[in-house]
Design an enzyme around this catalytic site. Structure first.
Site, PDB file in Angstrom:
ATOM      1  N   LYS A 116     -11.396   5.265  -8.617  1.00 31.52           N
ATOM      2  CA  LYS A 116     -11.019   4.810  -7.273  1.00 31.52           C
ATOM      3  C   LYS A 116     -12.204   4.360  -6.445  1.00 31.52           C
ATOM      4  O   LYS A 116     -12.150   3.370  -5.722  1.00 31.52           O
ATOM      5  CB  LYS A 116     -10.284   5.931  -6.516  1.00 31.52           C
ATOM      6  CG  LYS A 116      -9.119   6.534  -7.277  1.00 31.52           C
ATOM      7  CD  LYS A 116      -8.001   5.550  -7.475  1.00 31.52           C
ATOM      8  CE  LYS A 116      -6.934   6.146  -8.362  1.00 31.52           C
ATOM      9  NZ  LYS A 116      -6.213   5.133  -9.122  1.00 31.52           N
ATOM     10  N   GLY A 164      -2.009  10.299  -7.965  1.00 31.19           N
ATOM     11  CA  GLY A 164      -0.826  11.111  -7.693  1.00 31.19           C
ATOM     12  C   GLY A 164      -0.988  12.044  -6.524  1.00 31.19           C
ATOM     13  O   GLY A 164      -0.298  13.058  -6.421  1.00 31.19           O
ATOM     14  N   LYS A 201     -11.634   7.164   6.123  1.00 30.88           N
ATOM     15  CA  LYS A 201     -10.976   7.484   7.375  1.00 30.88           C
ATOM     16  C   LYS A 201      -9.492   7.663   7.059  1.00 30.88           C
ATOM     17  O   LYS A 201      -8.925   6.908   6.280  1.00 30.88           O
ATOM     18  CB  LYS A 201     -11.174   6.323   8.351  1.00 30.88           C
ATOM     19  CG  LYS A 201     -10.564   6.543   9.719  1.00 30.88           C
ATOM     20  CD  LYS A 201     -10.876   5.364  10.631  1.00 30.88           C
ATOM     21  CE  LYS A 201     -10.164   5.500  11.956  1.00 30.88           C
ATOM     22  NZ  LYS A 201     -10.580   6.717  12.690  1.00 30.88           N
ATOM     23  N   HIS A 208       3.117   1.344   3.770  1.00 30.65           N
ATOM     24  CA  HIS A 208       2.548   1.081   2.442  1.00 30.65           C
ATOM     25  C   HIS A 208       3.044  -0.274   1.989  1.00 30.65           C
ATOM     26  O   HIS A 208       4.238  -0.459   1.738  1.00 30.65           O
ATOM     27  CB  HIS A 208       2.996   2.192   1.480  1.00 30.65           C
ATOM     28  CG  HIS A 208       2.558   1.977   0.071  1.00 30.65           C
ATOM     29  ND1 HIS A 208       1.684   2.810  -0.578  1.00 30.65           N
ATOM     30  CD2 HIS A 208       2.865   0.995  -0.826  1.00 30.65           C
ATOM     31  CE1 HIS A 208       1.483   2.369  -1.813  1.00 30.65           C
ATOM     32  NE2 HIS A 208       2.181   1.273  -1.979  1.00 30.65           N
ATOM     33  N   GLU A 275      -2.495  -2.272  -3.872  1.00 30.74           N
ATOM     34  CA  GLU A 275      -1.866  -1.485  -2.812  1.00 30.74           C
ATOM     35  C   GLU A 275      -2.699  -1.466  -1.534  1.00 30.74           C
ATOM     36  O   GLU A 275      -3.922  -1.298  -1.576  1.00 30.74           O
ATOM     37  CB  GLU A 275      -1.676  -0.040  -3.294  1.00 30.74           C
ATOM     38  CG  GLU A 275      -0.645   0.092  -4.400  1.00 30.74           C
ATOM     39  CD  GLU A 275      -0.280   1.550  -4.679  1.00 30.74           C
ATOM     40  OE1 GLU A 275      -1.112   2.430  -4.420  1.00 30.74           O
ATOM     41  OE2 GLU A 275       0.844   1.794  -5.148  1.00 30.74           O
ATOM     42  N   ARG A 292      -0.715  -1.516 -14.245  1.00 32.88           N
ATOM     43  CA  ARG A 292       0.436  -1.336 -15.137  1.00 32.88           C
ATOM     44  C   ARG A 292       1.646  -1.994 -14.482  1.00 32.88           C
ATOM     45  O   ARG A 292       1.573  -2.419 -13.340  1.00 32.88           O
ATOM     46  CB  ARG A 292       0.720   0.157 -15.298  1.00 32.88           C
ATOM     47  CG  ARG A 292       1.154   0.793 -13.984  1.00 32.88           C
ATOM     48  CD  ARG A 292       1.528   2.254 -14.114  1.00 32.88           C
ATOM     49  NE  ARG A 292       2.215   2.725 -12.921  1.00 32.88           N
ATOM     50  CZ  ARG A 292       1.619   3.140 -11.814  1.00 32.88           C
ATOM     51  NH1 ARG A 292       0.304   3.140 -11.724  1.00 32.88           N
ATOM     52  NH2 ARG A 292       2.320   3.535 -10.779  1.00 32.88           N
ATOM     53  N   VAL A 295       7.532   0.970 -11.417  1.00 26.99           N
ATOM     54  CA  VAL A 295       8.958   1.251 -11.291  1.00 26.99           C
ATOM     55  C   VAL A 295       9.635   0.140 -10.491  1.00 26.99           C
ATOM     56  O   VAL A 295      10.671  -0.398 -10.883  1.00 26.99           O
ATOM     57  CB  VAL A 295       9.178   2.608 -10.573  1.00 26.99           C
ATOM     58  CG1 VAL A 295      10.643   2.806 -10.257  1.00 26.99           C
ATOM     59  CG2 VAL A 295       8.634   3.757 -11.408  1.00 26.99           C
ATOM     60  N   ARG A 338      15.807   4.609  -5.507  1.00 31.14           N
ATOM     61  CA  ARG A 338      15.604   5.413  -6.714  1.00 31.14           C
ATOM     62  C   ARG A 338      16.617   6.547  -6.700  1.00 31.14           C
ATOM     63  O   ARG A 338      16.667   7.336  -5.748  1.00 31.14           O
ATOM     64  CB  ARG A 338      14.189   5.989  -6.739  1.00 31.14           C
ATOM     65  CG  ARG A 338      13.095   4.938  -6.816  1.00 31.14           C
ATOM     66  CD  ARG A 338      11.784   5.579  -7.168  1.00 31.14           C
ATOM     67  NE  ARG A 338      10.667   4.647  -7.036  1.00 31.14           N
ATOM     68  CZ  ARG A 338       9.436   4.898  -7.486  1.00 31.14           C
ATOM     69  NH1 ARG A 338       9.168   6.042  -8.076  1.00 31.14           N
ATOM     70  NH2 ARG A 338       8.476   4.011  -7.329  1.00 31.14           N
TER      71      ARG A 338
END
Lengths: 469, 157
Positions: A116, A164, A201, A208, A275, A292, A295, A338
């Site tokens: 990351k 996660g 921060k 999102h 993201e 990847r 979903v 979902r």
């Protein structure tokens, strides 16, 4: 084009990939765990091989068994789906070393984006806005404090090897920093074998927003629109939609430009997602890149009309993208819910069991992705998502209306699901007005859940006695 | 015993869904019995065979495994079946050309090695789970076996 692909996954994504392969004339070999021996994917795959017992570590995460099986069955490529080993650079590399084409980006790309902190650095270098924070790792609480003072509290200490939502701690002020540092580092060390941290921060209650990317081996990279995935519970997405109606045209263009720069910086190939978080002032920041298929790829498929799994397979076999950037136009609005085997009234506790009765909705602009059949078992060994319900309509309100009808029609008996909870959300004023961010479900869940519970309460002396029992 | 119509339906259904070939319930002089013939194995109708890949000399890499669907192998009484503890290529001997660990008729003690399974160059020994006599070897030498596939049957002592 491949003749045979090994699918190292289960459930709805296994079915999705099997269907796509069969449409393309590719035979499939489904690697499954003993627990999934009666699953729909096992029935529909051209061939199926049991690679281990129920626990994922010994089956779906069992690299040796998967590669052995792929080779024994003469597969040319491996599709890892999402979750499990899909972002495991070592596995991607092992596949390639064993003559199996990896359907995804290269191991190096996975590794680079999986770290990351280094992904952050790469983005900064390429002019992609990142959340203000440390330049690299923070070695100790003292260093962390210096950066925190500069960017301003509250801050988030994050594991560089993490994911996660683990190995992360919030420090609201300087007093909390030292403890937050030590806890985050310890958790990261335990979970990922690496306690290194960087500091960001904390963007409070952001939305999102993510951008779908697709690249080929010839250097073509395209963006395929954005998704708003702000409806999350405990960092798990529940509802995803496209386009993100909270963005204005200027923000959308800037977002696509930034995502493209990010993908180009990584020389990206195959499907991926960049993201971002969008703060309340309308400023967006890169947080991470998922290397990847996800979903929620189905949402993007509905608005673009492009089959992303098919593109992944084409690109992996060396073909160029089947479209140009100018071909990508978002039409209408798509929403995905979902469906999880869980009980919202019991704090969303997972509810494995056997499905005794099943009816799926259908109709114009209604898409269901699952691997269910009446009598099938929902296993306690894997995650609780059992289906995806996606709708597509000319506008957002029309899509919400369509989703209401589809959720009304969807019937799953024998286990508890979140269908009723999702249904209530489709009538929620804030959801409908688009006034929600990632904190919505944390704040309003109990109200919705209690409403459903209360509405089922019976009245009369007999009922009250039963209630008290 | 007093079997109602529902009881009988239930028993027939349960029997049908199980992998039993015979079931007999006796109680106070009354007997209820169900019997059937089970079709063996599944390889015949399971997988599409890959024509170009069928090797002339079967060997560790080249052999095409038969994709048997697990629920179709109904005639294995769990008493005798010894199943693969992991997925990989099954070997009957310690190395090519060596004498196989077991043959039908051989007696084994619990823990004796009855075969090897290889996954990515890692060899695992397969121990006999109990003492008994080897009846039938089902797994082929040098062929990939899935987890829980029946390797052989061993009749308990």
């Amino acid at each position: 084009m491949f003749r045979k692909i090994l699918i190292a996954n289960r459930g709805e994504i296994a079915m999705r990939i099997i269907r796509c392969c069969h449409e393309m004339g590719i035979d499939t070999v489904l690697a499954y765990s003993w627990e999934d021996r009666d699953s729909m994917a096992v029935s529909f795959s051209t061939e199926a091989v049991c690679i281990g017992p129920a626990p994922a570590a010994q089956s779906y995460l069992n690299q040796d068994a998967l590669i052995s099986a792929a080779k024994a069955y003469h597969c040319e490529a491996v599709h890892p789906g999402y979750g499990f080993l899909s972002e495991n650079a070592d596995f991607a590399e092992a596949c390639e070393k064993n003559g199996l084409v990896w359907i995804g980006p290269t191991a190096d790309m996975i590794r680079q984006m999986g770290d990351k902190q280094s992904a952050r650095t790469l983005m900064k270098k390429n002019g992609v806005p990142v959340v203000p924070g440390s330049d690299g790792l923070v070695a100790d609480p003292k260093e962390a404090a210096l950066v925190a003072e500069k960017v301003g509290y509250p801050v988030l200490l994050k594991a560089t090897a993490g994911g996660g939502g683990r190995g992360m701690r919030v420090a609201a002020d300087a007093d909390e920093l030292e403890d937050a540092f030590r806890e985050a580092s310890a958790e990261a060390d335990a979970a990922f074998g690496d306690g290194s941290l960087y500091l960001e921060k904390l963007i409070v209650n952001p939305r999102h927003i993510e951008v779908q990317i697709m690249g080929d081996s010839q250097g073509h990279i395209c963006t395929l629109g954005e998704r708003d995935c702000s409806m999350q519970r405990r960092n798990q997405k529940l509802i995803e939609e496209s386009p993100a109606r909270c963005l204005n045209a200027r923000q959308r263009t800037a977002l696509y430009k930034a995502a493209l720069r990010a993908a180009k910086a990584a020389h990206y190939m195959s499907a991926g997602t960049v993201e971002f978080v969008l703060d309340h002032s309308g400023q967006f920041y890169f947080i991470e890149m998922n290397t990847r298929i996800q979903v929620e790829h189905s949402v993007t498929e509905m608005v673009t009309g492009i089959d992303l799994i098919r593109e992944q397979i084409r690109v992996a076999s060396g073909l160029p993208l089947s479209f140009k950037q100018s071909d990508v136009k978002l039409q209408g609005h798509a929403i995905e819910c979902r469906i999880n085997a869980e009980n919202p009234e019991k704090n969303f506790a997972p509810c494995p069991g056997t499905i005794s009765f099943l009816h799926m909705p259908a109709g114009f602009g209604v898409r269901v992705e699952n691997a269910l059949y009446p009598g099938c078992r929902v296993s306690p060994y894997y995650d609780s998502m059992i289906a995806k319900l996606i709708v597509h309509a000319p506008g957002r309100l029309a899509a919400i209306r369509k989703m209401r009808v589809a959720l009304e029609e969807m019937t799953v008996e024998g286990i508890d699901t979140n269908i009723n909870f999702l249904y209530l959300l489709m009538f929620n004023r804030d959801y409908m007005m688009g006034n929600f961010d990632t904190s919505f479900l944390a704040k309003d869940t109990s109200t919705l859940v209690r409403w459903d519970e209360e509405s089922r309460k019976k009245f009369g002396r007999k009922a009250e006695r039963k209630d008290r029992a | 015993m007093n079997l109602t119509r529902d009881d009988i339906s239930y028993l027939i259904r349960e029997f049908g869904e199980s992998d039993l070939s015979e079931m007999k319930i006796t109680d106070e002089g009354t007997t209820f019995e169900l019997k059937r013939k089970i079709e063996r194995g599944a390889a015949a109708n399971a997988a599409a065979v890959q024509p170009a890949e069928t090797p002339v000399h079967p060997g560790p890499d080249a052999a095409s495994p038969e994709a048997a669907r697990p629920s179709e192998a109904k005639d294995d009484s769990s008493d005798e079946a010894v199943r693969a503890p992991l997925a990989g290529v099954f070997y009957r001997a310690s190395k090519p050309g060596a004498v196989p660990y077991v043959e039908p008729g051989k007696h084994v003690e619990k823990g004796d090695i009855i075969g090897l399974i290889e996954a990515m160059k890692m060899m695992s020994e397969v121990p006999a789970p109990y003492a008994g006599t080897v009846k039938e070897i089902r797994a082929e030498d040098g062929v990939f076996t899935g987890y829980n596939d029946v390797l052989m049957t061993i009749v308990r002592d």
